[in-house]
Design a protein around this motif. Structure first.
Motif, PDB file in Angstrom:
ATOM      1  N   ALA A   1       0.831  -1.202   0.000  1.00  0.00           N
ATOM      2  CA  ALA A   1       0.000   0.000   0.000  1.00  0.00           C
ATOM      3  C   ALA A   1       0.867   1.253   0.000  1.00  0.00           C
ATOM      4  N   ARG A   2       2.077   1.141   0.513  1.00  0.00           N
ATOM      5  CA  ARG A   2       3.023   2.253   0.538  1.00  0.00           C
ATOM      6  C   ARG A   2       4.290   1.831  -0.187  1.00  0.00           C
ATOM      7  N   THR A   3       5.039   2.802  -0.644  1.00  0.00           N
ATOM      8  CA  THR A   3       6.283   2.498  -1.349  1.00  0.00           C
ATOM      9  C   THR A   3       7.451   2.495  -0.369  1.00  0.00           C
ATOM     10  N   LEU A   4       8.519   1.864  -0.785  1.00  0.00           N
ATOM     11  CA  LEU A   4       9.737   1.789   0.002  1.00  0.00           C
ATOM     12  C   LEU A   4      10.880   2.264  -0.875  1.00  0.00           C
ATOM     13  N   CYS A   5      11.628   3.218  -0.405  1.00  0.00           N
ATOM     14  CA  CYS A   5      12.767   3.728  -1.167  1.00  0.00           C
ATOM     15  C   CYS A   5      13.920   2.733  -1.084  1.00  0.00           C
ATOM     16  N   VAL A   6      14.735   2.732  -2.118  1.00  0.00           N
ATOM     17  CA  VAL A   6      15.903   1.851  -2.125  1.00  0.00           C
ATOM     18  C   VAL A   6      16.813   2.196  -0.956  1.00  0.00           C
ATOM     19  N   SER A   7      16.921   3.475  -0.639  1.00  0.00           N
ATOM     20  CA  SER A   7      17.781   3.891   0.480  1.00  0.00           C
ATOM     21  C   SER A   7      17.293   3.290   1.802  1.00  0.00           C
ATOM     22  N   SER A   8      15.987   3.178   1.974  1.00  0.00           N
ATOM     23  CA  SER A   8      15.445   2.551   3.183  1.00  0.00           C
ATOM     24  C   SER A   8      15.798   1.071   3.230  1.00  0.00           C
TER      25      SER A   8
ATOM     26  N   ILE B   1      18.433  -0.264   1.891  1.00  0.00           N
ATOM     27  CA  ILE B   1      19.862  -0.335   2.192  1.00  0.00           C
ATOM     28  C   ILE B   1      20.078  -0.195   3.690  1.00  0.00           C
ATOM     29  N   GLN B   2      19.328   0.712   4.329  1.00  0.00           N
ATOM     30  CA  GLN B   2      19.434   0.865   5.785  1.00  0.00           C
ATOM     31  C   GLN B   2      18.998  -0.411   6.495  1.00  0.00           C
TER      32      GLN B   2
ATOM     33  N   GLU C   1      22.930   0.381  -3.292  1.00  0.00           N
ATOM     34  CA  GLU C   1      21.830   0.648  -4.208  1.00  0.00           C
ATOM     35  C   GLU C   1      22.083  -0.006  -5.560  1.00  0.00           C
ATOM     36  N   ASP C   2      23.333   0.029  -6.013  1.00  0.00           N
ATOM     37  CA  ASP C   2      23.675  -0.610  -7.288  1.00  0.00           C
ATOM     38  C   ASP C   2      23.434  -2.112  -7.254  1.00  0.00           C
ATOM     39  N   HIS C   3      23.759  -2.758  -6.122  1.00  0.00           N
ATOM     40  CA  HIS C   3      23.523  -4.197  -5.988  1.00  0.00           C
ATOM     41  C   HIS C   3      22.033  -4.519  -6.107  1.00  0.00           C
ATOM     42  N   VAL C   4      21.216  -3.760  -5.397  1.00  0.00           N
ATOM     43  CA  VAL C   4      19.771  -4.014  -5.387  1.00  0.00           C
ATOM     44  C   VAL C   4      19.181  -3.795  -6.778  1.00  0.00           C
TER      45      VAL C   4
END
Length: 80
Positions: free
Chosen positions: A15-22, A24-25, A33-36
């Protein structure tokens, strides 16, 4: 691959989005981020981008929408 699959499923069904940075944390620095993003591209290419197949419910809804409404909503006037 597991973190990337989690990320992809959240993108598709959450229902909500998740940033790649989150993400990574959450991985505590084990991934970049490049790996993901590279793994996401690899997974999508392996699946030929077939990541959202129709369910029986979506098929039934689409089928009903394609059916002529007059035949579905109006009772038949012919009697046996």
């Amino acid at each position: 691959a597991a973190m990337t699959c989690l990320f992809m499923s959240i993108k598709l069904y959450g229902a909500r989005t998740l940033c790649v940075s989150s993400l990574i944390q959450l991985s505590k620095g084990h991934f970049t981020e490049d790996h993901v993003l590279a793994m996401e591209r690899n997974i999508l290419n392996t699946l030929s981008w077939h990541v959202h197949p129709p369910t029986p419910l979506t098929f039934a809804c689409d089928f009903i929408q394609l059916s002529p409404t007059e035949r579905i909503l109006k009772p038949s006037t012919k009697r046996l």
